[in-house]
Design an enzyme around this catalytic site. Structure first.
Site, short mmCIF file in Angstrom:
data_model
loop_
_atom_site.label_atom_id
_atom_site.label_comp_id
_atom_site.label_asym_id
_atom_site.label_seq_id
_atom_site.Cartn_x
_atom_site.Cartn_y
_atom_site.Cartn_z
N PRO A 139 -2.45 -9.04 1.44
CA PRO A 139 -1.98 -8.31 0.70
C PRO A 139 -2.09 -6.84 0.63
O PRO A 139 -3.29 -6.87 -0.25
CB PRO A 139 -1.44 -9.27 -0.20
CG PRO A 139 -2.13 -10.10 0.10
CD PRO A 139 -3.00 -10.15 0.71
N GLU A 140 -1.17 -5.72 0.63
CA GLU A 140 -1.25 -4.99 0.87
C GLU A 140 -0.08 -4.08 -0.59
O GLU A 140 0.09 -4.80 -1.65
CB GLU A 140 -1.05 -3.83 1.91
CG GLU A 140 -2.03 -4.12 2.70
CD GLU A 140 -3.36 -3.88 2.96
OE1 GLU A 140 -3.75 -2.90 2.31
OE2 GLU A 140 -4.36 -3.69 3.49
#
Ligand SMILES: [Zn+2]
Length: 271
Positions: A2-3
């Site tokens: 997850p960015e």
């Protein structure tokens, strides 16, 4: 992984059923995450009303009276909302049963995520205090990059991926922003001009904002809001396109490792 855009999308996705509601029950099925889930968490949270959910870098902050629940999704974590009574799947480690009659459920196969409780001001916490500015805030600008980079010999790509410089610029976003700004990722950070940093800061804001708008680009198992898959494959110009023609000039994109990260760029357009 997850960015920043996925974390922001998660924040927006869960807020309507979490913020302003009380925690009726906390269920911890597996407490061994990156650090152990605090043993007092159920007692500390039960009966508390959660305020407006904030995000700092890739941390979610869920405020309650006197403190904050700090949540980081690690490598493979995701938060989603399920109906009360929904059987947990494998790797569903934590449930917050909310007074909205939905359960905020944390799923994390690799268990590199982090759930902690911070009493007092979370921005004093050592994990948050050392972070650079938010990329979409006014504190982040070409002038900021220029000032912070003087005398730095590190490659500009690694410089902008340093969370002490600016948070949330992961490998994909760094590659795309450098292409957009026409900057060779290998150039020493200290040798990039102020004008070029101006273009780079604008490019970083643009790629992150587009990705947030579209719901994030990379997270394969992200599930947003009420359970619909929330990931989105943005049209990428360079990332993952090594050997393919540049969309701008037609030259072959070059692929190489810079600072231990896979990097693709156009040797013709990026200098
Ligand atoms: Zn090109």
């Amino acid at each position: 992984m997850p960015e920043l855009p996925e974390v922001e999308t998660t924040r927006r996705g869960i807020a309507p059923w979490v913020a302003g509601f009380e925690v009726n029950e906390v269920i911890v099925r597996h407490h061994r995450l990156r650090i152990p889930v605090p043993g007092h968490l159920p007692e500390r949270l039960t009966g508390e009303r959660i305020g407006e959910i904030a995000r700092r870098a890739k941390y979610l902050l869920l405020p309650v009276a006197g403190g904050h629940l700090l949540w980081h999704l690690g490598m493979s974590g995701s938060l989603r909302l399920v109906e009360i009574g929904t059987e947990p799947r494998k790797h569903d480690h934590i449930d917050l049963v909310m007074s909205s009659d939905l359960v905020l459920r944390y799923h994390d196969p690799r268990r590199f995520g982090l759930v902690d409780f911070i009493e007092g001001d979370p921005l004093d916490d050592r994990r948050l205090a050392s972070l650079g500015p938010e990329p979409l805030s006014d504190d982040f600008s070409g002038a900021h990059l220029y000032q912070r980079s003087r005398g730095k010999r590190v490659a500009v790509k690694n410089f902008i991926m340093d969370s002490a410089v600016v948070v949330g610029v992961g490998n994909i976003y760094a590659a795309e922003a450098l292409f957009m700004a026409g900057i060779d990722p290998r150039v020493e950070a200290g040798k990039v001009s102020r004008a070029r940093y101006q273009r780079l800061a604008e490019a970083i804001k643009q790629v992150l904002a587009a990705s947030i708008e579209q719901g994030g680009t990379t997270l394969r198992d992200f599930v947003s809001g009420r359970g619909e898959p929330g990931y989105f494959v943005q049209r990428l110009n360079v990332y993952g396109r090594g050997g393919e023609p540049c969309r701008n000039c037609g030259h072959e994109l070059r692929s190489m490792t810079i600072g231990q990260r896979a990097s693709v760029f156009c040797p013709h357009c990026q200098r």
